[in-house]
Design an enzyme around this catalytic site. Structure first.
Site, PDB file in Angstrom:
ATOM      1  N   GLY A 167       0.837  -1.083   0.131  1.00 52.20           N
ATOM      2  CA  GLY A 167      -0.144  -0.108  -0.075  1.00 52.20           C
ATOM      3  C   GLY A 167       0.569   1.163  -0.032  1.00 52.20           C
ATOM      4  N   HIS A 225       1.367   0.689 -13.653  1.00 56.33           N
ATOM      5  CA  HIS A 225       2.073  -0.527 -14.131  1.00 56.33           C
ATOM      6  C   HIS A 225       3.661  -0.283 -13.956  1.00 56.33           C
ATOM      7  CE1 HIS A 225       2.820  -4.577 -15.717  1.00 56.33           C
ATOM      8  NE2 HIS A 225       3.662  -4.008 -16.105  1.00 56.33           N
TER       9      HIS A 225
HETATM   10  C1  GRF Z   1       3.537  -1.132  -7.547  1.00 56.15           C
HETATM   11  O1  GRF Z   1       4.739  -1.453  -7.984  1.00 56.15           O
HETATM   12  C2  GRF Z   1       2.563  -1.100  -8.982  1.00 56.15           C
HETATM   13  O2  GRF Z   1       3.063  -0.623 -10.021  1.00 56.15           O
HETATM   14  C3  GRF Z   1       1.877  -2.393  -9.156  1.00 56.15           C
HETATM   15  O3  GRF Z   1       2.003  -2.909  -7.660  1.00 56.15           O
HETATM   16  C4  GRF Z   1       2.894  -2.258  -6.681  1.00 56.15           C
HETATM   17  C5  GRF Z   1       2.171  -1.682  -5.743  1.00 56.15           C
HETATM   18  O4  GRF Z   1       3.057  -1.419  -4.521  1.00 56.15           O
HETATM   19  N1  GRF Z   1       0.637  -2.260  -9.906  1.00 56.15           N
HETATM   20  P1  GRF Z   1       2.388  -0.806  -3.283  1.00 56.15           P
HETATM   21  O5  GRF Z   1       1.407  -1.719  -2.540  1.00 56.15           O
HETATM   22  O6  GRF Z   1       1.541   0.466  -3.612  1.00 56.15           O
HETATM   23  O7  GRF Z   1       3.634  -0.474  -2.268  1.00 56.15           O
END
Ligand code: GRF
Length: 187
Positions: free
Chosen positions: A12, A104
């Protein structure tokens, strides 16, 4: 007031940045955090910020109403996916046309699609000896990592990068741009 729902399954960190960005904002509120994993880090982040958490159940998501009624009842204008790993069902895409966005951790259309998440993405970028990687913010449609691209930012891939070091560099870009691009879309 525009209302955002963040969908996240993991740590998150992006959700946290977005919540911080709109804290006490008069025009935009993070009204809801939806999560499919009880115990995920994002749940504690939402609770600390006083934001209601909606726990997503598989059956209802994929074979029920896909939570469209709940999102409409909460007056959601934009769904922001931030590390939400389940595919968004057609029913939800149809209920929020051009109103669901995703981030992404690579430069789509390369390194996207089913199975391309987390370290799989960064390892593939390194294995292919790419010189740059980055982030893509895009609308969500019925195909994984396929909807119209809204924004991209790049960073170098260094010769001695591992999937881990590259992931950290890309995550910095995510934190830097996801909140402000979300704000621009709502303006
Ligand atoms: C991020 O790298 C995003 O690009 C991908 O999932 C990851 C989420 O990371 N879709 P976080 O939970 O926000 O730290």
């Amino acid at each position: 007031m525009k209302r955002i729902a963040i969908f996240a399954s993991g740590a998150g960190s992006n959700a946290r940045k977005i919540i911080e960005h709109f804290y006490k904002n008069e025009k935009v509120a993070v009204a809801l955090v939806a999560c499919n994993k009880p115990g995920a880090g994002v749940i504690a982040i939402a609770k600390d910020a006083g934001i209601p958490v909606l726990l997503i159940e598989k059956e209802k998501f994929f074979r029920g109403n896909a939570y469209t009624d709940e999102l409409n009842a909460a007056g959601i204008d934009l769904v922001v996916l931030a590390g939400f790993l389940w595919k968004i069902p057609p029913r939800l895409v149809a209920a929020f046309p051009q109103r669901i966005i995703n981030i992404h951790p690579a430069l789509l259309p390369k390194y996207g699609g089913k199975g391309m998440y987390g370290h799989h993405v960064h390892q593939a970028v390194i294995d292919n000896k790419e010189k740059e990687s980055g982030i893509t913010i895009h609308y969500v449609d019925d195909v994984y990592d396929h909807g119209k691209i809204i924004f991209q930012a790049t960073c170098p891939v260094l010769d001695d990068d591992t999937a881990n070091t590259l992931a950290q560099r890309v995550l910095q870009l995510e934190h830097r741009y996801y909140p402000s691009i979300t704000a621009q879309l709502l303006a």
